[in-house]
Design an enzyme around this catalytic site. Structure first.
Site, short mmCIF file in Angstrom:
data_model
loop_
_atom_site.label_atom_id
_atom_site.label_comp_id
_atom_site.label_asym_id
_atom_site.label_seq_id
_atom_site.Cartn_x
_atom_site.Cartn_y
_atom_site.Cartn_z
N ARG B 124 0.80 -1.23 0.00
CA ARG B 124 0.00 0.00 0.00
C ARG B 124 0.83 1.27 0.00
NH1 ARG B 124 -2.60 -3.85 3.18
NH2 ARG B 124 -4.03 -4.87 1.76
N GLY B 185 -3.32 -12.11 9.37
CA GLY B 185 -4.48 -12.35 10.24
C GLY B 185 -5.23 -13.64 9.94
N GLU B 186 -4.89 -14.31 8.86
CA GLU B 186 -5.51 -15.60 8.55
C GLU B 186 -4.54 -16.75 8.82
OE1 GLU B 186 -6.48 -12.80 6.70
OE2 GLU B 186 -8.29 -13.06 7.89
N TRP B 234 -2.63 -3.95 8.98
CA TRP B 234 -2.40 -3.86 7.52
C TRP B 234 -2.90 -2.58 6.87
CZ3 TRP B 234 -6.96 -4.69 4.56
CH2 TRP B 234 -8.02 -5.32 5.24
N ASN B 252 -8.86 -8.82 12.50
CA ASN B 252 -9.74 -9.83 13.09
C ASN B 252 -8.99 -10.77 14.04
OD1 ASN B 252 -8.74 -10.79 10.25
ND2 ASN B 252 -9.03 -12.64 11.46
N ASP B 295 -14.95 -11.70 10.68
CA ASP B 295 -13.78 -11.16 9.97
C ASP B 295 -13.90 -9.66 9.73
OD1 ASP B 295 -11.31 -11.13 8.75
OD2 ASP B 295 -12.01 -11.91 6.84
N ASP B 297 -12.34 -6.83 10.49
CA ASP B 297 -11.17 -6.07 10.91
C ASP B 297 -11.52 -4.60 11.15
OD1 ASP B 297 -10.43 -8.20 8.83
OD2 ASP B 297 -8.45 -7.74 9.61
N ARG B 322 -15.85 -1.69 9.64
CA ARG B 322 -16.29 -2.81 8.79
C ARG B 322 -17.55 -3.48 9.34
NH1 ARG B 322 -11.63 -6.87 6.41
NH2 ARG B 322 -12.92 -8.65 5.92
#
Lengths: 256, 526
Positions: B124, B185-186, B234, B252, B295, B297, B322
């Site tokens: 980013r 995060g996953e 992130w 999350n 999820d 976040d 979110r």
């Protein structure tokens, strides 16, 4: 660099020959289902009928003709696509998941009762080709309004096709949207939506012509997924005729 | 003539220097874009007004710079004195001439082939401080590059990519430190925010986004689940010089959709955390979604607003989360001031007086699937919101979409996906999006501009009474910031997954937007 690539190809080819036997106990399938729900549903849906990922709810998977192919795809992913490798699964878990994926197939493998030759005649008699295309010797034949049926026998079960013939509006494909627009000049165009964004819409009419509009130039846009341009054949086919028509549709297996 | 111009530019670059004070005072230099959100306050607002509501119809493409990589762009370029710095996923940093898009230097990192990633290989953007550009790499290193040449000055490993750590965020340069966090995060990481000495790369502090034993907030995770609870970082945080805190949104808890194995509130997942810049000590936290199972976040850029709340001056931090609620907090202490939904939601009766959601029963994911609004992608996602002090409106890209949420098994193993379920779209729902302008004091809707698909592109507001944004289907457009009226659009036919920014050079204003695999830069037709 080229030599390295060749080596990789040879390695993959050798690996492809490996035979894999999928486990088949109820416990294996139950474990496979849990693994599938945990890792695969995001893209493939809980019943395997697709979404972001491929439709797995069919007997023949284009990229996984053998059980070994399927297990390797789950284990390694598909490079260049969004299909990731299942880093988290042991080999046994991979095969349990693959076994569950195979169990998702919606295509009915049992013999269909009807006669496909009679079904072809009924397909012609009832004007199905006015809206649907089927690939035949010499190319694609038929209309543009409905879904292409060339490979429908690979994609859908007989039961699903029967429902679609009897109650078309109840089983519209996800990407099928009947649309009707009226321009500010008074012109009306009907067909299926082939594109829409915030500012434009494009429609393909029954003759296969594409019409693309700026929404700012339209008087109205009507979209209705609760109806289907296809009529119900509930009262138009006898039971045996319906069987014949379904047998013909199930026989359409143009490779994907 | 052209050669002379480039030579003069090269001279400007060699003299280039961005001490902390310049970033702090960035409102004095609206021609530059020193940091991810344009300013420490996270507002993504520019006081440039050469392009304005009256002339934006004349906006056209000035230049395009193609990336040559296969990843979709998520970068926000930085601009300093006529020179641009941007990233291209998975592993490239570039410097360009802001007037032409010509390449000044290119840095490419060799990355491991066995990276564990959930969601593509984006980046980013970079940070700049003094004469150095800072880049968080996809394999979780922080790398310092010479702003003139792109040469590596130092390279430090933040965490081991083999256990699921990565970095996609644009770092934040504050004082003498470079602040960023780890994604993953996953993958059951233990999330953190790190600060590194800008000169040497030595780590100054680490703040774990999941408190450990001995911390007063420890104990909000059942058993040892805190060790693999994710809460990744992130998107870039904001900085409040008055309190010397940096505020970041956390991701999350893991596993994403199976909360059975991590009972409790799961602090500080799905939260804002405010951390002292010098010490890394937490000042406050505010958790938007305790024990999240969808999820959602909280990785939205915290927007710092100095305004009035219920008649009195107040220093606030605002966010559209979110989880479908818009929130305003007191940024001195994290106290909840107000909140209300900005999109359809079906998971909470509302927020109580402390801002805690009153969760409706039966809204957790199940093995059979459970329909809940908003979808996994949320009421909004990571795309930047914007706040305009001129209109006093908070602008957000909104998503109107639900999902069936599924719960599956998830056994933690280092470096492997740890999500415990998934989602799928609600059949026959026609999701849509909107750019919404909210009153930050109440969260009330002032106007909206509807988009055909759920909005997922960041927003830029300008003093020219404009809001720039795009659609996922390839339209980049400008709205009247006061009314939401469409004033200009550009059809790219390429997907957008990034944030617009603006700068000026030689008295001319430009607007930049990463579209598909290229950077598009627009200026006014003469």
């Amino acid at each position: 660099m080229r030599i390295v690539l060749l080596w990789v190809c040879l390695a993959a080819f050798a690996q492809d020959k490996e035979d894999v036997t999928l486990p088949g106990t109820a416990e294996d399938l139950a474990r496979g289902k849990k693994l599938y729900l945990g890792s695969c549903t995001y893209c493939h849906g809980p019943t395997g009928d697709g979404g972001k990922g491929a439709d797995l709810a069919r007997r023949e998977l284009v990229r996984a003709k053998t059980d070994g192919d399927l297990a390797r795809i789950i284990e390694n992913g598909i490079p260049g696509t969004e299909m990731p490798a299942a880093w988290h699964m042991t080999r046994r878990e991979v095969t349990q998941t693959a076994a569950f994926v195979r169990s998702l197939a919606k295509v009915d493998v049992r013999a269909v009762a009807g006669n496909a030759v009679n079904g072809l005649a009924l397909y012609g008699k009832h004007g199905c080709a006015g809206c649907h295309t089927v690939k035949q010797t010499g190319g694609y034949r038929g209309g543009f309004m409905g879904p292409d049926l060339s490979s429908i026998g690979l994609k859908r079960s007989a039961a699903h096709l029967r429902e679609a013939v009897l109650s078309p509006a109840a089983s519209l494909p996800d990407d099928f949207m009947p649309a009707r627009v009226v321009t500010k000049g008074g012109q009306t165009v009907e067909g299926r939506r082939v594109h829409e964004d915030t500012f434009t819409i494009a429609i393909r009419d029954a003759a296969g012509n594409n019409h693309s509009f700026l929404k700012a130039g339209l008087q109205s846009v009507s979209l209705d997924r609760n109806s289907s341009p296809m009529p119900s054949y509930k009262d138009k086919l006898r039971d045996t005729e319906l069987d014949d028509l379904i047998a013909y549709l199930v026989s359409l297996k143009e490779p994907l | 003539m052209k050669i002379a111009a480039i030579l003069s530019l090269a001279g400007a670059l060699s003299a280039q220097n961005v001490p902390f004070q310049r970033i702090l005072d960035s409102q004095k230099e609206p021609q530059n874009w020193f940091t991810y959100s344009g300013n420490y306050n996270g507002q993504r607002h520019s006081s440039l007004d050469l392009i304005h509501a009256g002339n934006v119809k004349r906006l056209k493409v000035a230049w395009v710079h193609h990336s040559g990589t296969t990843e979709s762009h998520e970068t926000t370029p930085l601009v300093v004195d006529g020179v641009m710095f941007l990233t291209e996923g998975p592993n490239v940093v570039k410097s360009l001439d802001t007037r032409t898009g010509s390449l000044l230097w290119r840095y490419e990192r060799t990355i491991p082939k066995d990276l564990r990633l959930c969601c593509g290989r984006p980046n980013r953007g970079v940070a700049i401080l003094n004469d150095t550009v800072y880049y968080g790499s996809i394999d979780a290193h922080l790398i310092a590059l010479d702003a003139r040449t792109g040469r590596v000055k130092w390279d430090v490993e933040m965490a081991d990519y083999k256990t699921g750590y990565s970095s996609t965020v644009a770092p934040l340069a504050v004082k003498d430190k470079i602040i960023l966090g780890a994604a993953g995060g996953e993958f059951g990481i233990r999330g953190f925010i790190d600060a590194y000495d800008a000169k040497t790369g030595a780590r100054a502090w680490r703040f774990y986004t999941i408190p450990g034993p001995g911390d007063p907030d420890f104990g909000t995770w059942e058993g040892d689940s805190w060790k693999v609870g994710s809460a990744a970082i992130w998107t870039t945080g904001s900085y409040d010089p008055e309190t010397n805190t940096t505020i970041w949104g956390t991701g999350n808890p893991g596993p994403d959709w199976n909360g059975d194995v991590r009972k409790g509130d799961n602090l500080y997942s799905c939260a804002f955390v405010a951390v002292d810049v010098d010490t890394g000590v937490k000042r406050w936290h505010y958790q938007f979604t305790p024990h999240d199972t969808h999820d959602w976040d909280a990785t939205q850029v915290p927007v710092l607003i100095d305004g009035r709340f219920r008649g009195a001056p107040r220093k606030m931090v605002a966010t559209a989360n979110r989880n479908a609620f818009f929130y305003v907090l007191d940024r001195a202490n994290g106290k909840f001031l107000t909140g209300k939904p900005f999109v359809k939601q079906t998971w909470a009766r509302g927020l109580d007086d402390s801002g805690r959601p009153q969760v409706l029963p039966g809204t957790d994911p199940t093995e059979a699937g459970n329909a809940v609004w908003p979808s996994l992608a949320g009421g909004t996602n990571w795309a930047s919101p914007s706040y305009s002090p001129a209109t006093n409106l908070f602008y957000v890209p909104a998503r109107e979409q639900g999902a069936f949420y599924y719960k599956g098994e998830a056994d933690y193993k280092p470096g492997v996906i740890f999500n415990g379920g998934g989602q799928r779209v609600v059949p026959d729902e026609q999701p849509y999006g909107a750019i919404r302008a909210l009153d930050p004091e109440t969260g009330n809707l002032k106007w909206e501009f509807r988009t055909h698909t759920p909005a997922n592109v960041g927003l830029l507001s300008t003093k020219g009474n404009l809001v720039f944004t795009g659609s996922t289907q390839g339209d980049f457009f400008a709205l009247n910031a006061t009314t939401g009226e469409l004033l200009w659009r550009f059809r790219s036919n390429g997907g957008m997954n990034s944030n617009p920014m603006t700068y000026s050079v030689d008295g001319k204003q430009y607007v930049a937007m990463a579209i598909a695999r290229a950077l598009y830069v627009f200026d006014l037709m003469e």
